[in-house]
Design an enzyme around this catalytic site. Sequence first.
Site, PDB file in Angstrom:
ATOM      1  N   SER A 153       0.801  -1.219   0.000  1.00 27.33           N
ATOM      2  CA  SER A 153       0.000   0.000   0.000  1.00 27.33           C
ATOM      3  C   SER A 153       0.835   1.271   0.000  1.00 27.33           C
ATOM      4  CB  SER A 153      -0.955  -0.037   1.175  1.00 27.33           C
ATOM      5  OG  SER A 153      -1.671  -1.237   1.101  1.00 27.33           O
ATOM      6  N   ARG A 168       7.433   6.209  -4.456  1.00 27.85           N
ATOM      7  CA  ARG A 168       7.951   6.830  -3.230  1.00 27.85           C
ATOM      8  C   ARG A 168       7.347   6.109  -2.046  1.00 27.85           C
ATOM      9  NH1 ARG A 168       4.062  10.212  -5.291  1.00 27.85           N
ATOM     10  NH2 ARG A 168       2.186  10.281  -4.027  1.00 27.85           N
ATOM     11  N   ASP A 206      -3.992  -1.473  -1.275  1.00 22.60           N
ATOM     12  CA  ASP A 206      -5.064  -1.845  -0.336  1.00 22.60           C
ATOM     13  C   ASP A 206      -6.425  -1.290  -0.735  1.00 22.60           C
ATOM     14  OD1 ASP A 206      -4.261   0.732   0.268  1.00 22.60           O
ATOM     15  OD2 ASP A 206      -4.075   0.422   2.435  1.00 22.60           O
TER      16      ASP A 206
HETATM   17  C1  GLC Z   1      -0.830   5.815   1.588  1.00 23.12           C
HETATM   18  C2  GLC Z   1      -0.270   5.039   0.393  1.00 23.12           C
HETATM   19  C3  GLC Z   1      -1.384   4.419  -0.415  1.00 23.12           C
HETATM   20  C4  GLC Z   1      -2.312   3.614   0.481  1.00 23.12           C
HETATM   21  C5  GLC Z   1      -2.816   4.478   1.645  1.00 23.12           C
HETATM   22  C6  GLC Z   1      -3.711   3.718   2.597  1.00 23.12           C
HETATM   23  O1  GLC Z   1      -1.530   6.906   1.118  1.00 23.12           O
HETATM   24  O2  GLC Z   1       0.529   5.893  -0.405  1.00 23.12           O
HETATM   25  O3  GLC Z   1      -0.862   3.607  -1.447  1.00 23.12           O
HETATM   26  O4  GLC Z   1      -3.396   3.143  -0.255  1.00 23.12           O
HETATM   27  O5  GLC Z   1      -1.700   4.988   2.353  1.00 23.12           O
HETATM   28  O6  GLC Z   1      -3.049   2.648   3.201  1.00 23.12           O
END
Ligand code: GLC
Length: 493
Positions: A153, A168, A206
Amino acid sequence: MSSSLVEEATRIALQFDYPAEQVQRGVAEYIRQSDEGLAKEGATLSQIPTFVTAVPNGTEKGLYLAVDLGGTNFRVCSVQLHGDTTFNLTQSKIMIPRELMASGTSKDLFLFLARQIEAFLRIHHNEHFEAHLRRKREDRGEEYLFDLGFTFSFPVRQDGINSGTLIRWTKGFNIPDAVGHDVCALLQSAIDDLDLPVRVAALVNDTVGTLMARSYTSPGETGTLLGAIFGTGTNGAYVEKLSNVSKLENMNDSHYDTSTGEMIINAEWGSFDNQLSVLPSTIYDIELDADSNNPGIQMFEKRVSGMFLGEILRRALLDLHTKLGLFKLSKTSKVSIPTDSLLYRQWGLDTSLLSQVEADTTKQFVDVKAALKDHLKVENPSDTECKAVKILVHAIGKRAARLSAVPLAAILIHTGKLDTDDVVDVGVDGSVVEFYPDFETHLRGALREVPQVGEAGDKKVRIGISKDGSGVGAALIALVASKDQTLVTPNSK
Ligand code: GLC
């Protein structure tokens, strides 16, 4: 002094107001930035094509592995999809050691993950595991037993269903040597180093997992439009018309099924408005960002999600502490606070503190006192001090919930779903939306203030918690990837 404490808390709280007119400006700007993200690489809103081109309908079947990296815990699970909208999930959770999150190498991190997968297989699927080892010993040829969906995520530029490079890190992770690398390949190579019978079949954000899981468990006439996370971080993935994703034209080497005319887009809305053209800012937001390991990035997330709400509160409390003696012993107070209190530690406050304070409805501030003691080691705070804390918490949480309406309203308007559908389904997950009192109520309050949504639109929006979305969703995508099956076609029945 005590009344000035409440007055000052009220004054600070006012800075967290996020009125209707700002919500509306936010929505208009979100739509603009999201169009930009669909058209070109490198925009503030990444709008990442996921190459998932359909949502499930609940009839999918099979046993899959899934792992989830992205919050405080690493989760490993196996999911048995029964094909009748139900599933069984076995899982284990482990806290990720801080040093692996922020100072180690990617090899250390991925080896740690592979070891957890090994431990899980030994406990829950030992027969399969031993059989695999036997076959290997007897040299009867390699055979992959488990297809694994990898919920990762963080922002990843996907170039296929099971490969993608990390753009990143977010949410406090920082392992520079992983940036620019294919995270599926990193995991597969650690798995192979341990000789595990596992193939990384799919890479999943996620939010995409949440959207898929929600579609699987609550199939309706219209599938789920949006999967959103309000937890440690915040983000959303939604179903977009392929024809709107104009930047796909420049991604020549990617292959995907075009038959549905749709693709799930991972918005990465945590980075909405990094340039701060419309997002509200207080001194606490500005200082939190400056002291973070990614200043100027994830500016929306830094005002909305669990990892940051506690830190915003900590900074506001510290301000009252220094300026007006909050929690400081005086002639009239019995309060005490030790020097090792988390009040003095950056990122020390957990969002559960805010949830607990907000939930307290007692006149004696029973839960506020318990929360202050548990989280901050503050003993014997006065009622006035508790009241000041409550005022701040309420303001910070309410702003987060109202801000959360911005991407939701924008996606509803942009996709035109409110005009075509009677019910628009949204799956959500994460500690903030699940446990923060009245989060949905405040979110909906702001949603109704957007004229193109209004009361009527709000009524059409069905928001449901999609528990374990990342596990089940990842399993569903692993299924598609491994069998080359298409979701929501007669083949999947
Ligand atoms: C951050 C991550 C993203 C993820 C979110 C929730 O924003 O960059 O990819 O979906 O957290 O976990």
